[in-house]
Design a protein around this motif. Structure first.
Motif, PDB file in Angstrom:
ATOM      1  N   ILE B 166     -58.586  17.191  26.614  1.00  0.00           N
ATOM      2  CA  ILE B 166     -58.992  16.841  25.245  1.00  0.00           C
ATOM      3  C   ILE B 166     -57.821  16.935  24.280  1.00  0.00           C
ATOM      4  CG2 ILE B 166     -60.341  17.703  23.263  1.00  0.00           C
ATOM      5  CD1 ILE B 166     -62.693  18.000  25.034  1.00  0.00           C
ATOM      6  N   THR B 167     -57.714  15.906  23.436  1.00  0.00           N
ATOM      7  CA  THR B 167     -56.703  15.908  22.362  1.00  0.00           C
ATOM      8  C   THR B 167     -57.417  15.465  21.085  1.00  0.00           C
ATOM      9  OG1 THR B 167     -56.034  13.578  22.390  1.00  0.00           O
ATOM     10  CG2 THR B 167     -55.047  14.997  24.086  1.00  0.00           C
ATOM     11  N   PRO B 168     -56.731  15.493  19.961  1.00  0.00           N
ATOM     12  CA  PRO B 168     -57.378  14.981  18.736  1.00  0.00           C
ATOM     13  C   PRO B 168     -57.752  13.496  18.843  1.00  0.00           C
ATOM     14  CG  PRO B 168     -55.471  16.331  18.191  1.00  0.00           C
ATOM     15  CD  PRO B 168     -55.431  16.127  19.678  1.00  0.00           C
ATOM     16  N   VAL B 201     -64.920  22.747  20.218  1.00  0.00           N
ATOM     17  CA  VAL B 201     -63.894  21.759  19.851  1.00  0.00           C
ATOM     18  C   VAL B 201     -64.302  20.994  18.585  1.00  0.00           C
ATOM     19  CG1 VAL B 201     -62.922  19.512  20.556  1.00  0.00           C
ATOM     20  CG2 VAL B 201     -62.943  21.431  22.173  1.00  0.00           C
ATOM     21  N   ASN B 202     -65.571  20.639  18.503  1.00  0.00           N
ATOM     22  CA  ASN B 202     -66.052  19.811  17.383  1.00  0.00           C
ATOM     23  C   ASN B 202     -65.910  20.502  16.029  1.00  0.00           C
ATOM     24  OD1 ASN B 202     -66.710  17.771  19.131  1.00  0.00           O
ATOM     25  ND2 ASN B 202     -68.879  18.322  19.284  1.00  0.00           N
ATOM     26  N   ARG B 203     -65.885  21.852  16.043  1.00  0.00           N
ATOM     27  CA  ARG B 203     -65.783  22.586  14.778  1.00  0.00           C
ATOM     28  C   ARG B 203     -64.547  22.217  13.988  1.00  0.00           C
ATOM     29  NH1 ARG B 203     -67.253  28.912  15.359  1.00  0.00           N
ATOM     30  NH2 ARG B 203     -69.087  28.701  16.705  1.00  0.00           N
ATOM     31  N   SER B 204     -63.474  21.882  14.707  1.00  0.00           N
ATOM     32  CA  SER B 204     -62.236  21.563  13.994  1.00  0.00           C
ATOM     33  C   SER B 204     -62.020  20.051  13.907  1.00  0.00           C
ATOM     34  CB  SER B 204     -61.049  22.218  14.709  1.00  0.00           C
ATOM     35  OG  SER B 204     -61.011  21.781  16.054  1.00  0.00           O
ATOM     36  N   ARG B 205     -63.083  19.272  14.136  1.00  0.00           N
ATOM     37  CA  ARG B 205     -62.962  17.819  14.059  1.00  0.00           C
ATOM     38  C   ARG B 205     -63.949  17.279  13.043  1.00  0.00           C
ATOM     39  NH1 ARG B 205     -61.617  14.919  19.264  1.00  0.00           N
ATOM     40  NH2 ARG B 205     -63.115  13.429  18.428  1.00  0.00           N
ATOM     41  N   GLU B 206     -63.587  16.127  12.450  1.00  0.00           N
ATOM     42  CA  GLU B 206     -64.526  15.503  11.519  1.00  0.00           C
ATOM     43  C   GLU B 206     -65.686  14.872  12.273  1.00  0.00           C
ATOM     44  OE1 GLU B 206     -63.435  12.750   8.330  1.00  0.00           O
ATOM     45  OE2 GLU B 206     -61.510  13.821   8.333  1.00  0.00           O
ATOM     46  N   PHE B 263     -74.954  12.458  16.526  1.00  0.00           N
ATOM     47  CA  PHE B 263     -74.176  12.275  15.294  1.00  0.00           C
ATOM     48  C   PHE B 263     -74.289  10.831  14.804  1.00  0.00           C
ATOM     49  CE2 PHE B 263     -70.083  11.014  13.383  1.00  0.00           C
ATOM     50  CZ  PHE B 263     -70.003  11.927  12.344  1.00  0.00           C
ATOM     51  N   GLU B 264     -74.693  10.672  13.557  1.00  0.00           N
ATOM     52  CA  GLU B 264     -74.791   9.337  12.932  1.00  0.00           C
ATOM     53  C   GLU B 264     -75.468   8.332  13.856  1.00  0.00           C
ATOM     54  OE1 GLU B 264     -71.080   8.023  11.260  1.00  0.00           O
ATOM     55  OE2 GLU B 264     -71.360   9.334   9.545  1.00  0.00           O
TER      56      GLU B 264
END
Lengths: 393, 393
Positions: B166-168, B201-206, B263-264
């Motif tokens: 996993i990466t950004p 991981v999702n906590r630090s992603r939009e 999500f959405e």
């Protein structure tokens, strides 16, 4: 991350589908016979009896695991051979099954042909007014959709406007005859002039400009000749579907032909196979490939559409509407009674008339009236057309 | 200009299809019973009788112009409702037809989901070994396919290797359980650990990382539980097809589910509709959407596959082959008898054995043996497997 471009494609939906959805809702409210839905190109003529017989024979004679199994990616040999043989009989050509790639309908045919014959940054020319999905598919390839207007009022192909639109980035031109939305059929003479000009252009290019001839309405004509385009311009890839000729639009079956004389035909055919693979088309629906093999030469019942056509053209003409007399397909192109076709369609809604405004076809001020409906729908709609005309007086 | 990438996709073709084509030719040469074709995932079990009845009823009861007409782009309401109701019964969920988008089979499901949930430049993680077409579809989106190896020898999901990958730029992860090619089924416990890590991981992603759960083999299991992934990780989009469970691979019908908790979800569903439109999918084949509506809960005859599985696992094991005992799907993952799986498959050819080398699945040194063949094919192949083993001694 949700893809913005794809979201926009899904959220905007197509204008045609939007009106069709409104028509379904409105019919539920006030009764199906009170709403005159001219939006969709969904044939009202039933599939020929031979389609049912073919399905029944397949079910009776073929083991289900074979019948419903994967076919080769380019299609069942029986279907491809039947298509090639039918073309050879009709056009004096000598195609073989290797020149035919069976597809999941005309949309898949054109989408795969565009992906195969263009690269991102290229330009693809369409003749406006044009089927709105062309622009969607062209842009999905990363290409620019360049509009070359048809001749005003007759809506015949304008070779001059195509030549003006050509640049060194032009990869392909989509021609569609019989035409959706105008019903016009391109003559041999005008196609020959186009071919001459393209051959001239190609002299100073490494690769020729491809013609993508989208022909789902080939069999739906009212007397006009529909010339076989690859005979006139060799770098023509033909896209076809049985949606209209066999009235099977929901079953999604058609083909792409890359003629042997076409520039780098083997590479083009491999690129079409690669496009189908890359986009997620595995094979055309198996049972309906067998239907094609059995029914490829079934005659299309154009008589019913012609009856609709004559009634609409005569009656709307008498009421004072400007219409383009269609030589093929099952659409009537009618001048809106005000400059804003959307506003005209909004007013038409008050009379329960649902044509499609011309804006999404790339020109303002007209509407498309799909007459692939029952004769009664047309007869019953006439007072509404008259009332709509009166409302502008 | 002919598109180089598409040409390459078409010219390389898939290794699986290449072996399948060789098998057809070889069978024609020496007789079908002499060639042991383990290449393709084409079910040998016939479609259930209910499929034929459904087609016959549609032909009898439905006017052809309605039966074969365009369906709404997301599918016939009857089919979407039947799918949602079936999922709700089986998994205690409360989906509605709006959560289901009918597709032209699993390839279209995954292709549309990828186009909807990624943007060019993103990364998509696959668990290697993986179904080779994933890479093709990922790259068609302009994304990079990032391989996260499964655990060696057991080929179970390795949460650690996914986390390392996993990466950004990671937009999505494709999971496929029961797995093609290893037959492994991901346990609730391992999926829960994956979900915990992703939520972290999702906590630090939009935007969250999406799971694309490709589940055409869901019903093909031999005792193992196949957990309902959206219950474990809410940002899961499920891709399904009736190719395996109803033995309809050639008819191209499946669906994508975007659960309401995702999500959405509304934007994601619109993007899937937009992707289908942009790629040239108009609707899933109409007749087979009705078959789905009628047959959604037909049991899959896994007994026949299980019989094949047990015979192969036991016999090959006794001969000395290293095999991964499959918990689902209909593939056996067998260690090649030399490090180069391609060379091993070339030698196997001499014994008329046609497995698929593991290289195109993203790992070296193994082969995939598709046991969705007749029991007799397996019985008759055993001497050849033995002779192949002997040839290495």
């Amino acid at each position: 991350m949700i893809n913005e471009a794809m979201y926009a494609r899904g959220a905007e939906s197509s204008k045609i589908r939007e009106i069709f959805t409104y028509a379904c809702e409105r019919k539920a409210q006030i009764g199906a016979d009170k709403v005159f839905d001219f939006s969709l190109g969904n044939p009202s003529i039933p599939a020929p009896e031979a389609v049912r017989s073919s399905i029944e024979r397949s079910l009776a004679e073929c083991a289900p695991e074979e019948l419903h199994g994967y076919t080769p990616a380019p299609g069942l040999p029986a279907a491809r051979k039947a298509v090639a043989a039918s073309l050879n009989r009709r056009f004096g050509t000598s195609y073989s099954m290797g020149d035919i790639f069976m597809t999941v309908g005309a949309a898949a045919s054109v989408s795969c042909a565009l992906h195969a014959l263009t690269s991102p940054g290229d330009e693809v020319i369409v003749v406006s007014p044009y089927f709105p999905e062309y622009k969607v598919w062209i842009e999905s390839c990363g290409c620019t959709c360049v509009e070359a207007p048809a001749k005003l009022y007759t809506f015949r192909l304008s070779v001059g406007s195509i030549m003006e639109a050509i640049t060194p980035r032009t990869a392909a031109i989509i021609v569609n005859s019989p035409n959706n939305p105008t019903g016009s059929v391109y003559s041999r003479e005008v196609l020959q002039r186009l071919a001459n000009c393209l051959n001239e252009v190609n002299r100073s290019r490494e690769q020729p400009v491809f013609l993508i001839s989208d022909e789902p309405y080939r069999e739906l004509t009212y007397g006009a000749e529909v010339p076989w385009v690859p005979d006139i311009y060799k770098n023509t890839v033909v896209c076809y579907s049985y949606s209209k000729s066999l009235s099977l639009p929901g079953e999604r079956v058609g083909w792409v032909l890359v003629p042997p004389a076409c520039f780098e035909n083997a590479r083009a055919m491999a690129a079409i196979a690669g496009s189908a693979r890359a986009l997620g088309f595995v094979c055309a629906p198996a049972l309906f490939q067998r239907v094609v093999a059995d029914c490829v030469d079934e005659p299309c019942n154009v008589g019913a559409y012609n009856r609709n056509r004559l009634l609409l053209v005569n009656e709307l003409g008498e009421m004072g509407y400007s219409v383009v007399e269609p030589e093929g397909a099952f659409y009537l192109w009618v001048r809106a009674l005000e400059s804003d076709a959307e506003a005209f369609c909004e007013r038409a809604k008050r009379f329960e008339l649902l044509p499609v405004p011309s804006d999404s076809f790339g020109v303002p001020g007209w509407v498309r009236v799909g007459y692939c409906v029952s004769y009664d729908t047309i007869v019953n709609s006439l007072p509404a057309w008259r009332a709509l005309m009166d409302s502008y007086r």
